[in-house]
Write a protein that holds these residues in place. Structure first.
Motif, PDB file in Angstrom:
ATOM      1  N   PHE A  56       0.840  -1.073  -0.359  1.00 47.72           N
ATOM      2  CA  PHE A  56       0.013   0.051  -0.002  1.00 47.72           C
ATOM      3  C   PHE A  56       0.952   1.223   0.135  1.00 47.72           C
ATOM      4  CE2 PHE A  56      -3.034  -3.204   1.652  1.00 47.72           C
ATOM      5  CZ  PHE A  56      -4.326  -2.792   0.789  1.00 47.72           C
ATOM      6  N   TYR A  57       0.285   2.037  -0.766  1.00 50.00           N
ATOM      7  CA  TYR A  57       1.321   3.693  -0.945  1.00 50.00           C
ATOM      8  C   TYR A  57       0.184   4.563  -0.019  1.00 50.00           C
ATOM      9  CZ  TYR A  57       3.410   1.545  -4.984  1.00 50.00           C
ATOM     10  OH  TYR A  57       4.282   0.628  -5.834  1.00 50.00           O
ATOM     11  N   LEU A  58       0.937   5.696   0.476  1.00 52.73           N
ATOM     12  CA  LEU A  58       0.261   6.547   1.429  1.00 52.73           C
ATOM     13  C   LEU A  58      -0.236   7.548   0.172  1.00 52.73           C
ATOM     14  CD1 LEU A  58      -0.610   7.912   4.128  1.00 52.73           C
ATOM     15  CD2 LEU A  58       1.805   8.893   4.278  1.00 52.73           C
ATOM     16  N   ILE A  59      -1.552   8.025   0.268  1.00 53.77           N
ATOM     17  CA  ILE A  59      -1.905   9.070  -0.463  1.00 53.77           C
ATOM     18  C   ILE A  59      -1.760  10.403   0.433  1.00 53.77           C
ATOM     19  CG2 ILE A  59      -4.135  10.248  -1.438  1.00 53.77           C
ATOM     20  CD1 ILE A  59      -5.575   7.282  -1.101  1.00 53.77           C
ATOM     21  N   THR A  60      -1.216  11.271  -0.364  1.00 52.19           N
ATOM     22  CA  THR A  60      -0.576  12.589   0.231  1.00 52.19           C
ATOM     23  C   THR A  60      -1.467  13.601  -0.244  1.00 52.19           C
ATOM     24  OG1 THR A  60       1.402  12.854  -1.340  1.00 52.19           O
ATOM     25  CG2 THR A  60       1.880  11.787   0.795  1.00 52.19           C
ATOM     26  N   GLY A  61      -1.914  13.533  -1.454  1.00 49.75           N
ATOM     27  CA  GLY A  61      -2.923  14.687  -2.014  1.00 49.75           C
ATOM     28  C   GLY A  61      -4.043  14.074  -2.951  1.00 49.75           C
ATOM     29  N   ILE A  62      -5.049  14.840  -3.223  1.00 46.05           N
ATOM     30  CA  ILE A  62      -6.114  14.461  -3.868  1.00 46.05           C
ATOM     31  C   ILE A  62      -6.853  15.667  -4.829  1.00 46.05           C
ATOM     32  CG2 ILE A  62      -7.641  14.744  -2.059  1.00 46.05           C
ATOM     33  CD1 ILE A  62      -9.289  12.392  -2.984  1.00 46.05           C
ATOM     34  N   THR A  63      -7.281  15.264  -5.807  1.00 44.63           N
ATOM     35  CA  THR A  63      -7.930  16.452  -6.798  1.00 44.63           C
ATOM     36  C   THR A  63      -9.207  15.598  -7.392  1.00 44.63           C
ATOM     37  OG1 THR A  63      -6.738  15.997  -8.749  1.00 44.63           O
ATOM     38  CG2 THR A  63      -5.992  17.574  -6.922  1.00 44.63           C
ATOM     39  N   GLY A  64     -10.264  16.365  -7.818  1.00 46.84           N
ATOM     40  CA  GLY A  64     -11.177  15.638  -8.187  1.00 46.84           C
ATOM     41  C   GLY A  64     -12.361  16.514  -8.046  1.00 46.84           C
ATOM     42  N   THR A  65     -13.463  15.477  -8.439  1.00 45.64           N
ATOM     43  CA  THR A  65     -15.112  15.939  -7.843  1.00 45.64           C
ATOM     44  C   THR A  65     -15.779  14.752  -7.456  1.00 45.64           C
ATOM     45  OG1 THR A  65     -15.525  15.366 -10.258  1.00 45.64           O
ATOM     46  CG2 THR A  65     -14.852  17.634 -10.043  1.00 45.64           C
ATOM     47  N   ARG A  66     -16.870  14.885  -6.866  1.00 48.26           N
ATOM     48  CA  ARG A  66     -17.787  13.876  -6.463  1.00 48.26           C
ATOM     49  C   ARG A  66     -19.165  14.621  -6.728  1.00 48.26           C
ATOM     50  NH1 ARG A  66     -21.661  12.707  -2.965  1.00 48.26           N
ATOM     51  NH2 ARG A  66     -21.839  10.622  -2.183  1.00 48.26           N
ATOM     52  N   ASN A  67     -19.980  14.208  -7.579  1.00 47.65           N
ATOM     53  CA  ASN A  67     -21.402  14.629  -7.857  1.00 47.65           C
ATOM     54  C   ASN A  67     -21.260  16.118  -8.234  1.00 47.65           C
ATOM     55  OD1 ASN A  67     -22.076  12.059  -7.463  1.00 47.65           O
ATOM     56  ND2 ASN A  67     -23.600  12.311  -5.994  1.00 47.65           N
ATOM     57  N   ASP A  68     -20.283  16.597  -9.019  1.00 48.89           N
ATOM     58  CA  ASP A  68     -20.024  17.961  -9.404  1.00 48.89           C
ATOM     59  C   ASP A  68     -19.853  18.979  -8.226  1.00 48.89           C
ATOM     60  OD1 ASP A  68     -20.787  17.397 -12.208  1.00 48.89           O
ATOM     61  OD2 ASP A  68     -22.928  17.620 -11.641  1.00 48.89           O
ATOM     62  N   GLU A  69     -19.134  18.343  -7.085  1.00 48.50           N
ATOM     63  CA  GLU A  69     -18.721  19.332  -6.273  1.00 48.50           C
ATOM     64  C   GLU A  69     -17.139  18.974  -6.343  1.00 48.50           C
ATOM     65  OE1 GLU A  69     -20.158  18.463  -2.237  1.00 48.50           O
ATOM     66  OE2 GLU A  69     -22.228  18.926  -2.821  1.00 48.50           O
ATOM     67  N   THR A  70     -16.434  20.076  -6.304  1.00 45.34           N
ATOM     68  CA  THR A  70     -14.948  19.904  -6.229  1.00 45.34           C
ATOM     69  C   THR A  70     -14.302  19.542  -4.887  1.00 45.34           C
ATOM     70  OG1 THR A  70     -14.996  21.913  -7.625  1.00 45.34           O
ATOM     71  CG2 THR A  70     -12.803  21.354  -6.616  1.00 45.34           C
ATOM     72  N   ILE A  71     -13.471  18.470  -5.028  1.00 41.10           N
ATOM     73  CA  ILE A  71     -12.837  18.049  -3.821  1.00 41.10           C
ATOM     74  C   ILE A  71     -11.793  19.277  -3.530  1.00 41.10           C
ATOM     75  CG2 ILE A  71     -11.279  16.330  -2.964  1.00 41.10           C
ATOM     76  CD1 ILE A  71     -12.503  14.410  -4.950  1.00 41.10           C
ATOM     77  N   THR A  72     -11.931  19.410  -2.088  1.00 41.77           N
ATOM     78  CA  THR A  72     -11.186  20.646  -1.313  1.00 41.77           C
ATOM     79  C   THR A  72     -10.105  19.960  -0.526  1.00 41.77           C
ATOM     80  OG1 THR A  72     -12.845  20.837   0.129  1.00 41.77           O
ATOM     81  CG2 THR A  72     -13.104  22.272  -1.868  1.00 41.77           C
ATOM     82  N   GLY A  73     -10.291  18.899  -0.106  1.00 39.96           N
ATOM     83  CA  GLY A  73      -9.144  18.609   0.694  1.00 39.96           C
ATOM     84  C   GLY A  73      -9.075  17.156   1.052  1.00 39.96           C
ATOM     85  N   LEU A  74      -7.852  16.476   1.500  1.00 36.70           N
ATOM     86  CA  LEU A  74      -7.664  15.109   2.047  1.00 36.70           C
ATOM     87  C   LEU A  74      -7.748  15.024   3.291  1.00 36.70           C
ATOM     88  CD1 LEU A  74      -6.756  12.199   1.170  1.00 36.70           C
ATOM     89  CD2 LEU A  74      -4.697  12.814   1.268  1.00 36.70           C
ATOM     90  N   GLN A  75      -8.589  14.128   4.121  1.00 31.81           N
ATOM     91  CA  GLN A  75      -8.458  14.105   5.373  1.00 31.81           C
ATOM     92  C   GLN A  75      -7.094  13.502   5.831  1.00 31.81           C
ATOM     93  OE1 GLN A  75     -11.309  14.888   7.367  1.00 31.81           O
ATOM     94  NE2 GLN A  75     -10.069  14.552   9.321  1.00 31.81           N
ATOM     95  N   PRO A  76      -6.570  13.989   6.948  1.00 25.08           N
ATOM     96  CA  PRO A  76      -5.193  13.588   7.295  1.00 25.08           C
ATOM     97  C   PRO A  76      -5.392  11.784   7.802  1.00 25.08           C
ATOM     98  CG  PRO A  76      -5.517  15.954   8.340  1.00 25.08           C
ATOM     99  CD  PRO A  76      -6.919  15.403   7.582  1.00 25.08           C
ATOM    100  N   ALA A  77      -4.455  11.297   7.411  1.00 18.80           N
ATOM    101  CA  ALA A  77      -4.393   9.895   8.071  1.00 18.80           C
ATOM    102  C   ALA A  77      -4.321   9.874   9.719  1.00 18.80           C
ATOM    103  CB  ALA A  77      -3.274   9.205   7.455  1.00 18.80           C
ATOM    104  N   GLY A  78      -5.052   8.860  10.052  1.00 23.58           N
ATOM    105  CA  GLY A  78      -5.105   8.861  11.498  1.00 23.58           C
ATOM    106  C   GLY A  78      -6.064   9.719  12.127  1.00 23.58           C
ATOM    107  N   THR A  79      -7.164  10.365  11.471  1.00 25.00           N
ATOM    108  CA  THR A  79      -8.135  11.362  11.811  1.00 25.00           C
ATOM    109  C   THR A  79      -9.692  10.513  11.339  1.00 25.00           C
ATOM    110  OG1 THR A  79      -7.911  12.751  10.052  1.00 25.00           O
ATOM    111  CG2 THR A  79      -6.420  13.095  12.187  1.00 25.00           C
ATOM    112  N   SER A  80     -10.450  10.924  12.085  1.00 21.05           N
ATOM    113  CA  SER A  80     -11.824  10.716  11.259  1.00 21.05           C
ATOM    114  C   SER A  80     -12.578  12.083  10.543  1.00 21.05           C
ATOM    115  CB  SER A  80     -12.845  10.455  12.482  1.00 21.05           C
ATOM    116  OG  SER A  80     -12.232   9.444  13.402  1.00 21.05           O
TER     117      SER A  80
END
Length: 162
Positions: A56-80
């Protein structure tokens, strides 16, 4: 003087060759997408370039959309993610058949919502689920009608090779 100039040129060329071939710490890029009833999400990940012992690789960044909403940030690992406490994410992705762990990853959107796809090994037929939260109150026991956990089809492919 000509020998000194020639030496300087050779030194510069050699340095360029040596330093130009030095491996730099790099990141990997991935295309990802998932869908389910009323759900369409896609984008790109950035991960570290070295997998853990389980691949497994650690995700450090994300971009994209979900149902036409822009993704604004990745939740930090180890948090809810808000609205899904106390379930922490680990932000891990793999090239294996099971690409996400049971903790998955989470992100926020421009609509102030949160989503977390993960692998549900606890199901009679294991598969991927997405938790969606439009949080106003903490805790998974406070999920509202617009908050849900639905089955999804998930896929991620590596753009840059390790």
């Amino acid at each position: 003087m000509k020998n000194l100039a020639l030496f300087a040129i050779l030194l510069a060329m050699t340095s360029g060759l040596v330093f130009g071939t030095m491996p730099a710490a790099s990141a990997l890029s991935w295309n990802w997408n998932y869908s389910g009833t009323g759900i369409a999400a896609n984008g790109t990940f950035t991960t570290n370039d070295t997998p853990n012992d389980l691949g497994f690789y650690l995700i450090t960044g994300i971009t994209g959309t979900r149902n036409d909403e822009t993704i604004t940030g990745l939740q930090p690992a180890g948090t809810s993610m808000p609205g899904n406490e106390p379930f922490d994410v680990d932000n891990l992705i793999s090239l294996n058949t099971q690409q996400l762990t049971g903790k998955g990853f989470a992100y926020s959107t421009s609509g102030k919502n949160y989503s977390s796809p993960f692998f549900a090994s606890f199901l009679p037929t294991p598969g991927y689920l997405e938790v969606f939260s439009a949080p106003t109150r903490p805790g998974f026991e406070n999920l509202r009608l617009e908050d849900r956990e639905l089955p999804i089809s998930f896929s991620a492919t590596l753009i840059t090779a390790p």
